[in-house]
Scaffold this motif. Structure first.
Motif, mmCIF file in Angstrom:
data_model
loop_
_atom_site.group_PDB
_atom_site.id
_atom_site.type_symbol
_atom_site.label_atom_id
_atom_site.label_comp_id
_atom_site.label_asym_id
_atom_site.label_seq_id
_atom_site.Cartn_x
_atom_site.Cartn_y
_atom_site.Cartn_z
ATOM 1 N N PHE A 165 0.881 -1.164 0.000
ATOM 2 C CA PHE A 165 0.000 0.000 0.000
ATOM 3 C C PHE A 165 0.918 1.213 0.000
ATOM 4 O O PHE A 165 1.894 1.240 0.755
ATOM 5 N N LYS B 255 1.099 5.620 0.023
ATOM 6 C CA LYS B 255 0.367 6.872 0.241
ATOM 7 C C LYS B 255 1.355 8.006 0.429
ATOM 8 O O LYS B 255 2.363 7.851 1.113
ATOM 9 N N THR B 256 1.043 9.142 -0.164
ATOM 10 C CA THR B 256 1.829 10.348 0.055
ATOM 11 C C THR B 256 1.317 11.028 1.321
ATOM 12 O O THR B 256 0.123 11.300 1.448
ATOM 13 N N ASP C 14 -2.829 14.551 7.028
ATOM 14 C CA ASP C 14 -2.598 13.251 7.655
ATOM 15 C C ASP C 14 -1.957 13.417 9.025
ATOM 16 O O ASP C 14 -2.353 12.771 10.001
ATOM 17 N N PHE D 181 0.150 2.234 8.024
ATOM 18 C CA PHE D 181 0.014 1.823 6.624
ATOM 19 C C PHE D 181 0.242 0.311 6.475
ATOM 20 O O PHE D 181 -0.326 -0.316 5.587
ATOM 21 N N THR E 136 -2.947 -1.193 7.171
ATOM 22 C CA THR E 136 -3.803 -1.050 5.993
ATOM 23 C C THR E 136 -3.630 -2.228 5.042
ATOM 24 O O THR E 136 -4.607 -2.781 4.537
ATOM 25 N N THR F 210 6.184 9.839 -0.188
ATOM 26 C CA THR F 210 5.289 8.720 -0.458
ATOM 27 C C THR F 210 5.847 7.494 0.251
ATOM 28 O O THR F 210 6.966 7.068 -0.028
ATOM 29 N N THR G 73 5.669 3.586 1.071
ATOM 30 C CA THR G 73 5.193 2.307 0.561
ATOM 31 C C THR G 73 5.347 1.272 1.666
ATOM 32 O O THR G 73 6.469 0.981 2.095
#
Length: 144
Positions: free
Chosen positions: A22, A24-25, A30, A69, A72, A101, A103
């Motif tokens: 997954f 996300k930046t 956030d 994350f 997630t 970002t 990962t």
């Protein structure tokens, strides 16, 4: 009924080497939201003036935001809905900043059939550099 299920993979469907990611930046929103939810208002995360005087020379994201994350990936991809966290070991290697970002990657490393436990290598990286690594154990639903 369409045959769709809320369940993710069953223990019997897992094999060593399976992986999922997954990415996300990380945004300002956030960090503010994570501070609000967690109660962690450490100024290194929310106060640029304070953070600029630290070894990081500016604000950094909460380490546990990156760790979230990983959760997630577990809850939505591998093994997916229905799995339960048993343990997580974490080592934070480098800071994450607004605009990075992240990962998150999980990989099955061991399976314990008698307990329906799956062990995973867990990592978070930014631009190919590991910022967090660890190991997790999950209990995964069984078909039987």
């Amino acid at each position: 009924m369409s045959g769709e299920s809320l369940n993710g993979m069953y223990f019997e469907e897992l094999s060593v080497g399976q992986s999922a990611i997954f990415a996300k930046t990380v945004t300002e929103a956030d960090i503010v939201a994570f501070a609000g939810v967690s109660g962690d208002f450490n100024p290194v995360h929310i106060n640029e003036e304070f953070a600029s005087q630290t070894m990081f020379k500016g604000r950094i994201a909460h380490g546990m935001l990156s760790a979230a994350f990983v959760s997630t990936v577990f809850g939505t991809k591998l093994p997916g809905p229905g799995c339960i966290y048993v343990s997580q070991l974490l080592k934070f290697k480098a800071p994450v900043r607004i605009g990075d970002t992240v990962t998150a990657r999980v990989e099955v490393t061991a399976l314990t059939p008698e307990k329906k436990f799956a062990t995973f290598k867990t990592t978070c990286s930014v631009a190919g550099k590991i910022v967090m690594d660890g190991e997790a154990t999950l209990m995964v639903p069984s078909k039987g």
